[in-house]
Enzyme design. Structure first.
Site: not given
Lengths: 100, 468
Positions: B394-395
């Site tokens: 994700n990040d």
């Protein structure tokens, strides 16, 4: 046996050695490497053994006993997990087979 | 006889120190790494066995019992631990080393044997560092294992820690001055109370320093404590006149420091930032949500897209390991390679819970390491990829790290998955990631979301690709 300045020289050279050896390690090996260096400071085991061998009072022996238990855990545990991780790294040239 | 034994002991320590450095060097390449740890292990075994010959030692029986207890417990736990739980296990073993260094210092200080001032100073310093590393590593283990769920933060805690640190150093200074012959204890011969206070303070400092640090920052903290334990071992090596401990400890101390810096840099945090402030304290993370909507896609369409691509880059994250999807991902990868698709894995340095952790998890599933590329090697290739397949990451693929100065992850090096012609994201639901930051990648026009459990969805993809 190891007098002041000799000890300082050892310290300096070992510090540069550690830095140089690690600086060439690819990112993919960082976790096993941290684990491997964690194993290497398990050499504290020999120090804990010597401390225990010299310990006189029950208090000293008790503390040294805990120290040897912890140090043995560091050395053995560090070795086992590092070896387990590194064993899995294989090249595609070694014709890996999928597990089913 | 003692001279002969001494020579043998010193020779074996010399060999052990050499094998440690040689082993660490071999570990710098995946081809020779396995041999590296074995060589280092031989060094450790030789040094340990020869130490039994040390002259004028006592307590052989309890010593052997202690080695057996520590060794057997660690052997069993090390063999059983799952690859996903490796970071906290390393923290635990590291804490044990720090505790052992602290114990050596405690024994020497309680015994109060006449050492030089320099040795006493290093002994006290090593004891403090070892105890801090021990306590801190236990907290790190507890956090990653899920035993400690909260981050304990309160106003002014850095000042509290500073006060504890100053108190620890003052007590240590009294002990050293006393050893140097300065009358600080009104003629008392020994200072057992001060020694106890020193270790209690150092342990408390390790706890209070580590408790406020969030789980995401733990790899950096574990790495730092690894380096600190090395240093503590080196200092106790000076006290015991043990060159093997000095060399091995110092090598680990400097290598660990470098490794800590590399990790902190990969996470776009300074070490000071990790230690003295919590993640996300900058506030205003939810300033403005990305424009647009997330667009779902179904498995059959993804299978067609992948099967007729020329080049696919897979970006795995810790979510993939949580879903135990790595074996299925490798099956999918093999099905695509069989169709002539070029498949590569892109790994962010902080994918998983520790730099390199994801490589271990993929290796466990059988993925050869030469299909795996790090961020620097592969970032320019995303533009030529037909599909970037994001699984559980994700990040590390969030483009706001490049553009949005108000984001807490601004400036963090990311994988340029958004540059691929198509982006497929396999994700459990619509929620934000580990850090709670909205991911702008999910809202791009060429991104499609495949919702569901990672393992189940990839298994469906394998079947669908094979039927094309």
């Amino acid at each position: 046996m190891i007098d002041g300045f000799i000890a300082l020289y050892i310290f300096m050279l070992a510090a540069f050695t550690g830095y140089e050896v690690i600086s060439r390690v690819p990112v993919i090996l960082h976790t096993p490497l941290m684990s491997g260096s964690n194993f290497v400071h398990g050499i504290v085991l020999v120090g804990a053994m010597v401390a225990m061998g010299r310990a006189q009072t029950p208090l000293e022996i008790g503390i040294a006993f805990v120290g040897v238990v912890l140090a043995a855990g560091n050395a053995v545990g560090g070795y086992v997990v590092t070896e387990r991780m590194l064993e899995m790294f294989k090249s595609s040239k070694a014709a890996p087979k999928a597990k089913h | 006889m003692p001279i002969g034994a001494q020579s043998l002991i010193q020779a074996s320590y010399f060999v052990a120190a050499g094998l440690f450095i040689f082993g660490l060097k071999r570990m710098s390449s995946p081809v020779t790494a396995r041999g590296g740890i074995v060589w280092a292990g031989v060094g450790m075994l030789v040094a340990t066995l020869i130490t039994f010959l040390w002259p004028e030692m006592h307590n052989y029986v309890p010593m052997t019992v202690a080695i057996a207890i520590g060794g057997i417990v660690a052997w069993i736990s090390g063999k059983r631990v799952a690859m996903t739980d490796m970071p906290q296990m390393i923290a635990l073993y590291n804490g044990m080393g720090g505790g052992a260094a602290g114990a050596i210092a405690a024994v020497e200080l309680f015994a109060g044997e006449a050492h030089g001032v320099a040795q006493l100073l290093l002994g006290v310093l090593g004891g403090i560092i070892g105890a801090v590393s021990f306590a801190g590593s236990l907290i790190a283990f507890g956090k990653l294992q899920g035993l400690i769920k909260r981050s304990f933060r309160f106003r002014g805690q850095n000042y509290v820690n500073l006060v504890i640190l100053v108190a620890t150093v003052l007590v240590g200074a009294v002990i050293v001055l006393h050893g140097a012959g300065v009358d600080v204890a009104h003629g008392a011969d020994r200072l057992p109370g001060h020694v106890v206070a020193l270790f209690v303070l150092a342990l408390v400092l390790g706890f209070t320093m580590t408790l406020p640090i969030g789980g995401a920052d733990m790899p950096v903290v574990i790495s730092l404590y690894n380096a600190l334990t090395g240093l503590a071992v080196a200092f106790e090596g000076f006290v015991l006149d043990n060159a093997a401990m000095i060399i091995a400890g110092t090598v680990v101390g400097s290598a660990g420091t470098l490794l800590t810096q590399l990790m902190a840099r990969a996470m776009n945090r300074s070490l000071a930032n990790v230690l003295f402030s919590g993640f996300g304290d900058t506030g205003g993370a939810a300033s403005s949500g990305p424009a647009g909507a997330m667009k779902p896609i179904d498995t059959a369409d993804v299978a067609v897209m992948l099967g007729f691509s020329q080049k696919v880059i897979i970006v795995p994250g810790y979510g993939m390991a949580v879903a135990q999807a790595q074996h299925k991902v490798w099956e999918l990868c093999q099905a695509l390679i069989a169709r002539g698709v070029t498949v590569k894995f892109a790994i962010h340095p902080v994918a998983g819970r520790m730099p390199g952790h994801m490589n271990v998890l993929l290796a466990e599933a059988g993925v050869p390491y030469d299909l795996i590329y790090d961020e620097g090697e592969i970032n320019s290739e995303f533009e030529t990829a037909d599909v970037a397949l994001i699984i559980g990451a994700n990040d590390v693929v969030n483009p706001v790290a490049r553009t949005d100065k108000s984001s807490p992850i601004y400036g963090m090096p990311i994988l340029n998955a958004d540059k691929a012609k198509n982006v497929i994201v396999i994700k459990r639901g619509q929620g934000a990631g580990f850090s709670g930051i909205e991911n702008a990648l999910f809202y791009l026009d060429h991104t499609r979301m495949l919702y569901g459990d990672g393992q189940a969805k990839v298994a469906e993809l394998v079947q669908a690709v094979k039927q094309l």
